[in-house]
Design an enzyme around this catalytic site. Sequence first.
Site, short mmCIF file in Angstrom:
data_model
loop_
_atom_site.label_atom_id
_atom_site.label_comp_id
_atom_site.label_asym_id
_atom_site.label_seq_id
_atom_site.Cartn_x
_atom_site.Cartn_y
_atom_site.Cartn_z
N HIS A 162 2.41 3.20 -9.01
CA HIS A 162 2.26 1.76 -9.19
C HIS A 162 3.47 1.19 -9.94
CE1 HIS A 162 -1.64 2.03 -7.47
NE2 HIS A 162 -2.20 2.65 -8.48
N LEU A 169 11.55 -20.08 -4.47
CA LEU A 169 10.56 -19.18 -3.87
C LEU A 169 9.26 -19.38 -4.61
CD1 LEU A 169 9.94 -16.63 -2.00
CD2 LEU A 169 10.38 -15.27 -4.05
N ASP A 179 0.83 -1.21 0.00
CA ASP A 179 0.00 0.00 0.00
C ASP A 179 0.87 1.26 0.00
OD1 ASP A 179 -2.34 1.44 0.02
OD2 ASP A 179 -2.58 1.36 2.18
C1 FPP Z 1 -2.30 0.02 -3.13
O1 FPP Z 1 -1.78 1.32 -3.12
C2 FPP Z 1 -1.70 -0.67 -4.25
C3 FPP Z 1 -2.39 -1.16 -5.30
C4 FPP Z 1 -3.85 -1.10 -5.44
C5 FPP Z 1 -1.67 -1.76 -6.42
C6 FPP Z 1 -0.51 -2.63 -6.04
C7 FPP Z 1 0.30 -2.84 -7.22
C8 FPP Z 1 1.63 -2.76 -7.28
C9 FPP Z 1 2.49 -2.57 -6.09
C10 FPP Z 1 2.30 -2.88 -8.57
C11 FPP Z 1 3.21 -4.03 -8.64
C12 FPP Z 1 2.52 -5.33 -8.70
C13 FPP Z 1 2.73 -6.21 -9.67
C14 FPP Z 1 2.11 -7.54 -9.57
C15 FPP Z 1 3.56 -5.94 -10.85
P1 FPP Z 1 -2.77 2.55 -3.34
O2 FPP Z 1 -2.82 2.86 -4.78
O3 FPP Z 1 -4.07 2.24 -2.69
O4 FPP Z 1 -2.00 3.67 -2.61
P2 FPP Z 1 -2.66 4.85 -1.75
O5 FPP Z 1 -3.28 4.18 -0.53
O6 FPP Z 1 -1.48 5.68 -1.41
O7 FPP Z 1 -3.66 5.53 -2.62
#
Ligand code: FPP
Length: 240
Positions: free
Chosen positions: A29, A123, A12
Amino acid sequence: MQSLLHTAIIMDGNGRWAEARGWPRARGHAAGAEALRTIVEAAPGLGIGTLTVYAFSSDNWQRPPGEVQALMELFAAYLESEREPLRRAGVRCTAIGRRDRLPQSLVTALERMEVVTRACTKLWLRLAIDYSARGEIARASAAAATRWTAGLPPSVELMQRLTASALEREAGPVDLLIRTGGERRLSDFVLWEAAYAELLFLRVAWPDFRPAHLRRALRVFARRQRRFGALLPAAAGASA
Ligand code: FPP
Protein backbone atom coordinates in the site's frame (compact mmCIF):
# COMPACT_ATOMS: atom_id res chain seq x y z
CA MET A 1 -10.26 21.67 -28.33
CA GLN A 2 -10.75 18.23 -26.81
CA SER A 3 -12.42 18.45 -23.41
CA LEU A 4 -10.61 17.23 -20.33
CA LEU A 5 -11.17 13.63 -19.36
CA HIS A 6 -12.58 12.18 -16.18
CA THR A 7 -10.53 9.07 -15.45
CA ALA A 8 -11.28 6.70 -12.58
CA ILE A 9 -8.81 4.13 -11.29
CA ILE A 10 -9.22 1.01 -9.15
CA MET A 11 -5.71 0.83 -7.71
CA ASP A 12 -5.63 -2.95 -7.23
CA GLY A 13 -2.78 -5.39 -6.69
CA ASN A 14 -0.89 -3.75 -3.80
CA GLY A 15 -1.21 -6.73 -1.48
CA ARG A 16 -0.16 -9.35 -4.03
CA TRP A 17 2.71 -7.13 -5.16
CA ALA A 18 4.07 -7.08 -1.58
CA GLU A 19 3.35 -10.76 -0.86
CA ALA A 20 5.23 -11.79 -4.03
CA ARG A 21 8.30 -10.10 -2.51
CA GLY A 22 7.81 -11.67 0.92
CA TRP A 23 6.86 -8.28 2.37
CA PRO A 24 3.88 -7.30 4.54
CA ARG A 25 0.84 -6.11 2.59
CA ALA A 26 1.13 -2.66 4.14
CA ARG A 27 4.38 -2.19 2.23
CA GLY A 28 2.44 -2.73 -0.99
CA HIS A 29 0.00 0.00 0.00
CA ALA A 30 2.89 2.36 0.79
CA ALA A 31 4.35 1.65 -2.67
CA GLY A 32 0.85 2.28 -4.04
CA ALA A 33 0.85 5.73 -2.48
CA GLU A 34 4.12 6.49 -4.28
CA ALA A 35 2.61 5.32 -7.57
CA LEU A 36 -0.37 7.61 -6.97
CA ARG A 37 2.00 10.57 -6.47
CA THR A 38 3.61 10.06 -9.89
CA ILE A 39 0.25 9.58 -11.63
CA VAL A 40 -1.21 12.75 -10.10
CA GLU A 41 1.85 14.65 -11.29
CA ALA A 42 1.51 13.33 -14.85
CA ALA A 43 -2.29 13.51 -15.22
CA PRO A 44 -2.77 17.21 -16.12
CA GLY A 45 -0.21 16.92 -18.92
CA LEU A 46 -2.12 13.98 -20.37
CA GLY A 47 -5.45 15.74 -20.79
CA ILE A 48 -7.03 14.50 -17.56
CA GLY A 49 -9.13 17.09 -15.72
CA THR A 50 -10.61 14.84 -13.04
CA LEU A 51 -9.04 11.76 -11.48
CA THR A 52 -11.15 9.64 -9.13
CA VAL A 53 -9.22 6.89 -7.33
CA TYR A 54 -10.54 4.03 -5.21
CA ALA A 55 -8.53 4.10 -2.01
CA PHE A 56 -10.82 2.19 0.38
CA SER A 57 -14.17 0.56 -0.31
CA SER A 58 -16.85 0.23 2.34
CA ASP A 59 -16.31 -3.54 2.06
CA ASN A 60 -12.62 -3.11 2.93
CA TRP A 61 -13.62 -2.73 6.61
CA GLN A 62 -13.76 -6.54 6.57
CA ARG A 63 -9.96 -6.75 6.23
CA PRO A 64 -7.79 -7.55 9.27
CA PRO A 65 -7.71 -4.61 11.73
CA GLY A 66 -3.95 -4.20 11.29
CA GLU A 67 -4.27 -3.68 7.54
CA VAL A 68 -7.20 -1.28 7.97
CA GLN A 69 -5.23 0.74 10.50
CA ALA A 70 -2.16 0.84 8.25
CA LEU A 71 -4.31 2.12 5.38
CA MET A 72 -5.97 4.82 7.51
CA GLU A 73 -2.56 5.99 8.71
CA LEU A 74 -1.23 5.96 5.16
CA PHE A 75 -4.14 8.10 3.91
CA ALA A 76 -3.66 10.62 6.72
CA ALA A 77 0.11 10.77 6.09
CA TYR A 78 -0.49 11.26 2.35
CA LEU A 79 -2.95 14.07 2.99
CA GLU A 80 -0.55 15.81 5.38
CA SER A 81 2.57 15.45 3.23
CA GLU A 82 0.87 16.22 -0.10
CA ARG A 83 -1.16 19.23 0.97
CA GLU A 84 1.36 21.88 -0.01
CA PRO A 85 2.82 20.09 -3.05
CA LEU A 86 -0.69 19.55 -4.44
CA ARG A 87 -1.68 23.16 -3.83
CA ARG A 88 1.49 24.38 -5.54
CA ALA A 89 0.82 22.06 -8.47
CA GLY A 90 -2.73 23.42 -8.82
CA VAL A 91 -4.44 20.17 -7.78
CA ARG A 92 -7.77 20.38 -5.98
CA CYS A 93 -8.13 17.33 -3.75
CA THR A 94 -11.42 16.22 -2.23
CA ALA A 95 -12.89 12.95 -0.95
CA ILE A 96 -16.03 11.00 -1.70
CA GLY A 97 -17.54 8.38 0.59
CA ARG A 98 -18.65 8.24 4.20
CA ARG A 99 -16.74 10.15 6.84
CA ASP A 100 -18.61 9.12 9.97
CA ARG A 101 -16.64 5.85 10.36
CA LEU A 102 -13.16 7.30 9.67
CA PRO A 103 -10.66 8.14 12.43
CA GLN A 104 -11.01 11.80 13.45
CA SER A 105 -7.38 12.51 12.51
CA LEU A 106 -8.10 11.40 8.94
CA VAL A 107 -11.30 13.48 8.73
CA THR A 108 -9.36 16.52 9.94
CA ALA A 109 -6.60 15.92 7.36
CA LEU A 110 -9.24 15.55 4.63
CA GLU A 111 -10.97 18.78 5.62
CA ARG A 112 -7.66 20.67 5.70
CA MET A 113 -6.74 19.35 2.28
CA GLU A 114 -10.12 20.39 0.85
CA VAL A 115 -9.87 23.90 2.26
CA VAL A 116 -6.28 24.51 1.19
CA THR A 117 -6.70 23.23 -2.38
CA ARG A 118 -10.26 24.40 -3.08
CA ALA A 119 -9.26 27.14 -5.57
CA CYS A 120 -6.94 24.87 -7.60
CA THR A 121 -8.04 24.18 -11.16
CA LYS A 122 -5.32 22.20 -12.97
CA LEU A 123 -6.55 18.78 -11.83
CA TRP A 124 -9.33 17.58 -9.57
CA LEU A 125 -8.20 14.58 -7.55
CA ARG A 126 -11.06 12.75 -5.83
CA LEU A 127 -10.15 10.11 -3.25
CA ALA A 128 -12.84 7.50 -2.69
CA ILE A 129 -12.52 6.46 0.97
CA ASP A 130 -15.15 4.32 2.76
CA TYR A 131 -16.93 4.50 -0.57
CA SER A 132 -19.73 2.31 -1.92
CA ALA A 133 -21.44 3.16 -5.21
CA ARG A 134 -24.51 1.18 -4.17
CA GLY A 135 -24.55 3.10 -0.89
CA GLU A 136 -24.42 6.38 -2.84
CA ILE A 137 -27.27 5.26 -5.09
CA ALA A 138 -29.34 4.15 -2.10
CA ARG A 139 -28.81 7.55 -0.42
CA ALA A 140 -29.70 9.37 -3.64
CA SER A 141 -32.86 7.23 -3.97
CA ALA A 142 -33.93 8.17 -0.46
CA ALA A 143 -33.43 11.87 -1.30
CA ALA A 144 -35.34 11.39 -4.56
CA ALA A 145 -38.22 9.76 -2.66
CA THR A 146 -38.51 12.81 -0.40
CA ARG A 147 -38.70 15.06 -3.45
CA TRP A 148 -41.27 12.75 -5.03
CA THR A 149 -43.61 13.22 -2.09
CA ALA A 150 -43.22 16.98 -2.77
CA GLY A 151 -44.33 16.41 -6.38
CA LEU A 152 -41.02 16.00 -8.25
CA PRO A 153 -40.93 12.50 -9.84
CA PRO A 154 -37.63 10.56 -9.99
CA SER A 155 -35.64 10.85 -13.22
CA VAL A 156 -32.13 10.12 -14.47
CA GLU A 157 -31.34 13.85 -14.29
CA LEU A 158 -32.54 14.10 -10.70
CA MET A 159 -30.58 11.00 -9.67
CA GLN A 160 -27.55 12.44 -11.46
CA ARG A 161 -27.74 15.47 -9.22
CA LEU A 162 -28.35 13.44 -6.09
CA THR A 163 -25.72 10.69 -6.47
CA ALA A 164 -23.01 13.01 -5.15
CA SER A 165 -22.85 15.80 -2.62
CA ALA A 166 -23.33 19.37 -3.83
CA LEU A 167 -19.57 19.84 -3.94
CA GLU A 168 -19.01 16.78 -6.09
CA ARG A 169 -21.85 17.36 -8.55
CA GLU A 170 -19.78 18.94 -11.26
CA ALA A 171 -17.39 15.97 -11.50
CA GLY A 172 -19.72 14.48 -14.09
CA PRO A 173 -19.58 11.10 -15.81
CA VAL A 174 -16.46 8.93 -15.93
CA ASP A 175 -14.91 8.66 -19.42
CA LEU A 176 -12.29 6.01 -18.75
CA LEU A 177 -12.17 3.50 -15.91
CA ILE A 178 -8.91 1.62 -15.38
CA ARG A 179 -8.43 -1.32 -13.03
CA THR A 180 -4.92 -2.57 -12.39
CA GLY A 181 -3.99 -5.90 -10.80
CA GLY A 182 -5.54 -8.30 -13.32
CA GLU A 183 -9.11 -8.62 -11.99
CA ARG A 184 -12.05 -7.70 -14.24
CA ARG A 185 -14.75 -6.32 -12.01
CA LEU A 186 -16.03 -2.95 -10.79
CA SER A 187 -16.22 -3.80 -7.07
CA ASP A 188 -18.95 -1.25 -6.24
CA PHE A 189 -17.00 1.73 -7.66
CA VAL A 190 -18.66 4.69 -9.49
CA LEU A 191 -21.44 2.44 -10.86
CA TRP A 192 -23.69 5.36 -11.74
CA GLU A 193 -21.00 7.68 -13.11
CA ALA A 194 -19.44 4.93 -15.25
CA ALA A 195 -22.64 4.14 -17.18
CA TYR A 196 -20.87 4.96 -20.47
CA ALA A 197 -17.25 4.74 -19.34
CA GLU A 198 -14.73 2.84 -21.41
CA LEU A 199 -13.31 0.03 -19.27
CA LEU A 200 -9.69 -1.03 -19.28
CA PHE A 201 -8.41 -3.93 -17.21
CA LEU A 202 -4.63 -4.12 -16.89
CA ARG A 203 -2.42 -6.87 -15.48
CA VAL A 204 0.16 -4.51 -14.00
CA ALA A 205 -0.04 -4.24 -10.19
CA TRP A 206 -0.78 -0.73 -8.93
CA PRO A 207 2.64 -0.16 -7.28
CA ASP A 208 4.25 -0.73 -10.71
CA PHE A 209 1.83 1.56 -12.55
CA ARG A 210 3.70 4.49 -14.10
CA PRO A 211 2.78 7.48 -16.27
CA ALA A 212 3.85 5.40 -19.31
CA HIS A 213 1.04 2.91 -18.50
CA LEU A 214 -1.43 5.77 -18.21
CA ARG A 215 -0.25 7.25 -21.52
CA ARG A 216 -0.75 3.84 -23.19
CA ALA A 217 -4.21 3.49 -21.61
CA LEU A 218 -5.19 6.90 -22.96
CA ARG A 219 -4.05 5.89 -26.44
CA VAL A 220 -6.30 2.80 -26.25
CA PHE A 221 -9.15 5.01 -25.03
CA ALA A 222 -8.65 7.44 -27.94
CA ARG A 223 -9.16 4.55 -30.39
CA ARG A 224 -12.46 3.46 -28.84
CA GLN A 225 -15.64 4.58 -30.59
CA ARG A 226 -17.98 6.19 -28.09
CA ARG A 227 -21.54 6.29 -29.39
CA PHE A 228 -23.54 6.61 -26.16
CA GLY A 229 -26.26 4.41 -27.65
CA ALA A 230 -26.60 6.50 -30.82
CA LEU A 231 -25.00 6.01 -34.25
CA LEU A 232 -21.85 7.71 -35.51
CA PRO A 233 -22.75 10.77 -37.65
CA ALA A 234 -21.75 9.05 -40.96
CA ALA A 235 -23.83 5.93 -40.24
CA ALA A 236 -26.79 8.04 -39.09
CA GLY A 237 -26.61 10.03 -42.38
CA ALA A 238 -26.50 6.83 -44.48
CA SER A 239 -29.56 5.32 -42.83
CA ALA A 240 -31.64 8.53 -42.88
C1 FPP B 1 -6.41 -2.76 -3.44
O1 FPP B 1 -5.31 -3.62 -3.48
C2 FPP B 1 -5.96 -1.52 -2.85
C3 FPP B 1 -6.43 -1.00 -1.69
C4 FPP B 1 -7.50 -1.62 -0.89
C5 FPP B 1 -5.85 0.22 -1.15
C6 FPP B 1 -5.53 1.28 -2.16
C7 FPP B 1 -4.64 2.23 -1.54
C8 FPP B 1 -3.54 2.74 -2.10
C9 FPP B 1 -3.14 2.50 -3.50
C10 FPP B 1 -2.68 3.61 -1.30
C11 FPP B 1 -2.57 4.97 -1.85
C12 FPP B 1 -3.78 5.78 -1.68
C13 FPP B 1 -3.79 6.96 -1.08
C14 FPP B 1 -5.02 7.76 -1.08
C15 FPP B 1 -2.62 7.52 -0.39
P1 FPP B 1 -5.35 -4.97 -2.63
O2 FPP B 1 -4.77 -4.71 -1.31
O3 FPP B 1 -6.73 -5.50 -2.65
O4 FPP B 1 -4.37 -5.84 -3.45
P2 FPP B 1 -4.52 -7.42 -3.70
O5 FPP B 1 -5.75 -7.58 -4.58
O6 FPP B 1 -3.26 -7.74 -4.41
O7 FPP B 1 -4.66 -8.07 -2.37
